[in-house]
Design a protein around this motif. Structure first.
Motif, PDB file in Angstrom:
ATOM      1  N   MET A 266      14.246   5.167   5.305  1.00  0.00           N
ATOM      2  CA  MET A 266      13.138   4.270   5.614  1.00  0.00           C
ATOM      3  C   MET A 266      12.786   3.406   4.399  1.00  0.00           C
ATOM      4  N   GLU A 267      12.357   2.196   4.675  1.00  0.00           N
ATOM      5  CA  GLU A 267      12.060   1.219   3.628  1.00  0.00           C
ATOM      6  C   GLU A 267      10.569   1.243   3.310  1.00  0.00           C
ATOM      7  N   VAL A 268      10.243   1.436   2.042  1.00  0.00           N
ATOM      8  CA  VAL A 268       8.859   1.614   1.602  1.00  0.00           C
ATOM      9  C   VAL A 268       8.448   0.473   0.680  1.00  0.00           C
ATOM     10  N   VAL A 269       7.280  -0.067   0.920  1.00  0.00           N
ATOM     11  CA  VAL A 269       6.671  -1.066   0.034  1.00  0.00           C
ATOM     12  C   VAL A 269       5.373  -0.476  -0.507  1.00  0.00           C
ATOM     13  N   VAL A 270       5.155  -0.621  -1.804  1.00  0.00           N
ATOM     14  CA  VAL A 270       3.926  -0.141  -2.431  1.00  0.00           C
ATOM     15  C   VAL A 270       3.039  -1.346  -2.731  1.00  0.00           C
ATOM     16  N   ALA A 271       1.867  -1.387  -2.120  1.00  0.00           N
ATOM     17  CA  ALA A 271       0.930  -2.483  -2.352  1.00  0.00           C
ATOM     18  C   ALA A 271       0.267  -2.330  -3.720  1.00  0.00           C
ATOM     19  N   PRO A 272      -0.265  -3.401  -4.287  1.00  0.00           N
ATOM     20  CA  PRO A 272      -0.979  -3.288  -5.561  1.00  0.00           C
ATOM     21  C   PRO A 272      -2.230  -2.427  -5.462  1.00  0.00           C
ATOM     22  N   GLU A 273      -2.805  -2.317  -4.252  1.00  0.00           N
ATOM     23  CA  GLU A 273      -4.075  -1.616  -4.075  1.00  0.00           C
ATOM     24  C   GLU A 273      -3.852  -0.117  -3.890  1.00  0.00           C
ATOM     25  N   VAL A 274      -3.422   0.551  -4.954  1.00  0.00           N
ATOM     26  CA  VAL A 274      -3.274   2.008  -4.953  1.00  0.00           C
ATOM     27  C   VAL A 274      -3.979   2.558  -6.189  1.00  0.00           C
ATOM     28  N   GLY A 275      -4.403   3.816  -6.105  1.00  0.00           N
ATOM     29  CA  GLY A 275      -5.127   4.406  -7.223  1.00  0.00           C
ATOM     30  C   GLY A 275      -4.228   5.068  -8.236  1.00  0.00           C
ATOM     31  N   PRO A 278       1.901   3.164  -9.781  1.00  0.00           N
ATOM     32  CA  PRO A 278       2.937   2.892  -8.778  1.00  0.00           C
ATOM     33  C   PRO A 278       4.276   3.546  -9.094  1.00  0.00           C
ATOM     34  N   ASP A 279       4.588   3.731 -10.380  1.00  0.00           N
ATOM     35  CA  ASP A 279       5.862   4.354 -10.737  1.00  0.00           C
ATOM     36  C   ASP A 279       5.966   5.771 -10.174  1.00  0.00           C
ATOM     37  N   ARG A 280       4.850   6.475 -10.115  1.00  0.00           N
ATOM     38  CA  ARG A 280       4.857   7.826  -9.552  1.00  0.00           C
ATOM     39  C   ARG A 280       5.243   7.786  -8.078  1.00  0.00           C
ATOM     40  N   LEU A 281       4.734   6.806  -7.363  1.00  0.00           N
ATOM     41  CA  LEU A 281       5.038   6.656  -5.948  1.00  0.00           C
ATOM     42  C   LEU A 281       6.487   6.220  -5.741  1.00  0.00           C
ATOM     43  N   ILE A 282       6.947   5.326  -6.596  1.00  0.00           N
ATOM     44  CA  ILE A 282       8.322   4.838  -6.478  1.00  0.00           C
ATOM     45  C   ILE A 282       9.318   5.956  -6.776  1.00  0.00           C
ATOM     46  N   GLU A 283       9.024   6.747  -7.793  1.00  0.00           N
ATOM     47  CA  GLU A 283       9.904   7.876  -8.117  1.00  0.00           C
ATOM     48  C   GLU A 283       9.982   8.859  -6.949  1.00  0.00           C
ATOM     49  N   ALA A 284       8.846   9.143  -6.330  1.00  0.00           N
ATOM     50  CA  ALA A 284       8.826  10.051  -5.175  1.00  0.00           C
ATOM     51  C   ALA A 284       9.624   9.461  -4.017  1.00  0.00           C
ATOM     52  N   CYS A 285       9.512   8.164  -3.843  1.00  0.00           N
ATOM     53  CA  CYS A 285      10.252   7.466  -2.790  1.00  0.00           C
ATOM     54  C   CYS A 285      11.756   7.629  -2.984  1.00  0.00           C
ATOM     55  N   GLU A 294      10.272  -4.441  -2.967  1.00  0.00           N
ATOM     56  CA  GLU A 294       9.116  -5.210  -3.419  1.00  0.00           C
ATOM     57  C   GLU A 294       8.601  -6.111  -2.308  1.00  0.00           C
ATOM     58  N   LYS A 295       9.500  -6.535  -1.453  1.00  0.00           N
ATOM     59  CA  LYS A 295       9.165  -7.551  -0.461  1.00  0.00           C
ATOM     60  C   LYS A 295       8.870  -6.934   0.893  1.00  0.00           C
ATOM     61  N   LEU A 296       7.803  -7.386   1.492  1.00  0.00           N
ATOM     62  CA  LEU A 296       7.446  -6.945   2.836  1.00  0.00           C
ATOM     63  C   LEU A 296       8.187  -7.803   3.857  1.00  0.00           C
ATOM     64  N   THR A 297       8.954  -7.140   4.725  1.00  0.00           N
ATOM     65  CA  THR A 297       9.680  -7.843   5.777  1.00  0.00           C
ATOM     66  C   THR A 297       9.531  -7.064   7.082  1.00  0.00           C
ATOM     67  N   ARG A 298      10.161  -7.546   8.134  1.00  0.00           N
ATOM     68  CA  ARG A 298      10.117  -6.837   9.414  1.00  0.00           C
ATOM     69  C   ARG A 298      10.988  -5.585   9.407  1.00  0.00           C
ATOM     70  N   CYS A 305      -0.776   1.940   0.660  1.00  0.00           N
ATOM     71  CA  CYS A 305      -1.933   1.117   0.305  1.00  0.00           C
ATOM     72  C   CYS A 305      -3.202   1.921   0.536  1.00  0.00           C
ATOM     73  N   ASN A 306      -4.103   1.907  -0.415  1.00  0.00           N
ATOM     74  CA  ASN A 306      -5.337   2.694  -0.289  1.00  0.00           C
ATOM     75  C   ASN A 306      -6.463   1.948   0.413  1.00  0.00           C
ATOM     76  N   ASP A 307      -6.368   0.632   0.483  1.00  0.00           N
ATOM     77  CA  ASP A 307      -7.414  -0.150   1.143  1.00  0.00           C
ATOM     78  C   ASP A 307      -7.120  -0.242   2.640  1.00  0.00           C
ATOM     79  N   THR A 308      -8.065   0.172   3.435  1.00  0.00           N
ATOM     80  CA  THR A 308      -7.900   0.111   4.889  1.00  0.00           C
ATOM     81  C   THR A 308      -8.878  -0.860   5.538  1.00  0.00           C
ATOM     82  N   GLU A 309      -9.804  -1.398   4.748  1.00  0.00           N
ATOM     83  CA  GLU A 309     -10.760  -2.384   5.244  1.00  0.00           C
ATOM     84  C   GLU A 309     -10.645  -3.652   4.406  1.00  0.00           C
TER      85      GLU A 309
END
Length: 344
Positions: A266-275, A278-285, A294-298, A305-309
Motif C-alpha cells: 500500500m502507498e502511504v503519504v505523510v502529511a505535514p500535520e503530524v505530531g 515524520p522520519d519515525r513514520l516513514i521508517e515504520a512504513c 511524497e505526492k498524493l495521487t489516486r 495526518c493528525n488534523d481531521t477538521e
C-alpha cells in the motif's frame, strides 16, 4: 529530524552562536530556481544582534517576476555572483546554529548554490591547469558548503508543537504565537518597499519566532550530515530520500479500507500535520513493506495526518479523492498488523 530543547549548542560556539537566514529565490525548488538575495543576522541568547549581512545575487539567468521576490531585473543584474559571497556566508554560518523557516527549501538553496559555485571554480581551475608556461592565473577558491553545527526549522517546529497553520508563511506563524508582526498577505504598499527592508523585517521576525517556539517546547533540528538533496534539490533526511527512491516491494493493493488491516505494498503519504517526527513514520512504513510517496495521487492508499477538521493541503485533497486518514499514533499501531494481500 530530531527534537531538541533549550540550548542548541553541542560544541563551543562563537560569541553570537545563532544565525538567522532569510532568502529570496526565483522559484520554490533549488533544482530549477536560483537565489536572488540572502539576508543574515548573527545573534546571541539574549537576542542581541552581532553581524548583519545582506546581498543581492545575480544568478545569470531570468530572475522571474518582481512580485515573487521584490527585486527588479535591473537590481538583480547589478547583484553579485554567489561565488563572490560564499566565503562571507561560510564565515557567518560555520560553527553556528542556523535558524530558518522551511529548512528543506532554504538550506536546499544554500547547498545548491554553494555546490554550483564550487563546481564552476573546479572546472575553471582544471582548464587553467592544462595551460603551459608562467602565465597561469591563480586558482579560484570560492569557499565551501557552509557548516552550521545544527539547523533549526521554525516551520517544522510549529508542526511538531501542533500549532495550527492555515498559512505556513512566517508572518502567519508569528500571529499564531501572539507576536506582533505585519501581515504576510501581499499589499501594494509592501510591494513598493525595497527588498532589503522586507527581507530584513522577515529575518528579525524569524529570531522572535525562534525564541517563542523554544520557550514553548522542543525545537525541530537536524545537522547537515543528516540531510541530502531529493530530486527537487530540497534538503531532506536520508530516511526520507531513501524511502522516496526505494523500489516498490509489492503491487499496490489499492485504497485502504478503514477498520481493516493495512496490506503490504500500500502507498502511504505523510502529511505535514503530524505530531511525531515524520522520519519515525516513514521508517515504520518501509519496515512494514509499504510504499512511501511524497505526492498524493489516486494510487495513494492511506494518508497519515493528525488534523481531521478544517482540512487543508494534502489532507483536504486526500478526503476529496476518497483516501482515508490515520493519525500518526493510529498508523504506528496499524503497521504492527500489516498483512499480505492474500490474508486480507
Amino acid at each position: 529530524m530530531t527534537m531538541i530543547n533549550g540550548d542548541c549548542e553541542s560544541t563551543p560556539a562563537p560569541a553570537y552562536p545563532f544565525v538567522a537566514v532569510t532568502t529570496q529565490a526565483t522559484g520554490i525548488h533549488p533544482s530549477t530556481g536560483r537565489l536572488v538575495s540572502v539576508d543574515v543576522l548573527t545573534f546571541d541568547e539574549d537576542g542581541e544582534i552581532g553581524e548583519e549581512y545582506h546581498a543581492v545575487l545575480n544568478p545569470g539567468s531570468d530572475p522571474g517576476p518582481h512580485h515573487f521576490h521584490g527585486l527588479t531585473h535591473e537590481e538583480v543584474a547589478e547583484g553579485q555572483r554567489f561565488s563572490q559571497v560564499l566565503k562571507t556566508l561560510d564565515r557567518l554560518l560555520d560553527d553556528r546554529t542556523l535558524v530558518v523557516h522551511n529548512a528543506p527549501r532554504v538550506w536546499g538553496f544554500l547547498v545548491s548554490e554553494a555546490r554550483r559555485a564550487m563546481n564552476a571554480a573546479a572546472r575553471s581551475n582544471r582548464s587553467r591547469g592544462r595551460g603551459r608556461g608562467r602565465g597561469r592565473r591563480r586558482r579560484q577558491r570560492v569557499g565551501h558548503v557552509p557548516k552550521p553545527v545544527a539547523i533549526v526549522d521554525t516551520l517544522a517546529t510549529a508542526r511538531r508543537q501542533r500549532i495550527p497553520l492555515p498559512d505556513t508563511r512566517l508572518g502567519n506563524l508569528a500571529a499564531a504565537l501572539g507576536i506582533d508582526a505585519p501581515s504576510p498577505v501581499a499589499t501594494v504598499e509592501r510591494a513598493q518597499r525595497p527588498e532589503h527592508e522586507t527581507s530584513r523585517e522577515i529575518n528579525d521576525l524569524l529570531i522572535d519566532v525562534f525564541f517563542e517556539l523554544r520557550d514553548r517546547g522542543d525545537l525541530a533540528a537536524t545537522t547537515p550530515d543528516d540531510l541530502r538533496a531529493d530530486r527537487f534539490g530540497l534538503q531532506r533526511s536520508h530516511v526520507r530520500v531513501d524511502a522516496m527512491e526505494a523500489p516498490r516491494p509489492h503491487p499496490n493493493p489499492g485504497v485502504h479500507v478503514p477498520g481493516k488491516n493495512l496490506v503490504r505494498g500500500m502507498e502511504v503519504v505523510v502529511a505535514p500535520e503530524v505530531g511525531m517526527d515524520p522520519d519515525r513514520l516513514i521508517e515504520a512504513c518501509m519496515k512494514a513493506e509499504l510504499v512511501y510517496s511524497e505526492k498524493l495521487t489516486r494510487t495513494t492508499s492511506v494518508m497519515v495526518c493528525n488534523d481531521t477538521e478544517n482540512l487543508r493541503g494534502k489532507a483536504m485533497h486526500a478526503v476529496r479523492k476518497g483516501i482515508p486518514l490515520l493519525t500518526d499514533a493510529e498508523f504506528l499501531d496499524a503497521v504492527t498488523r500489516v498483512q499480505d494481500r492474500a490474508g486480507r
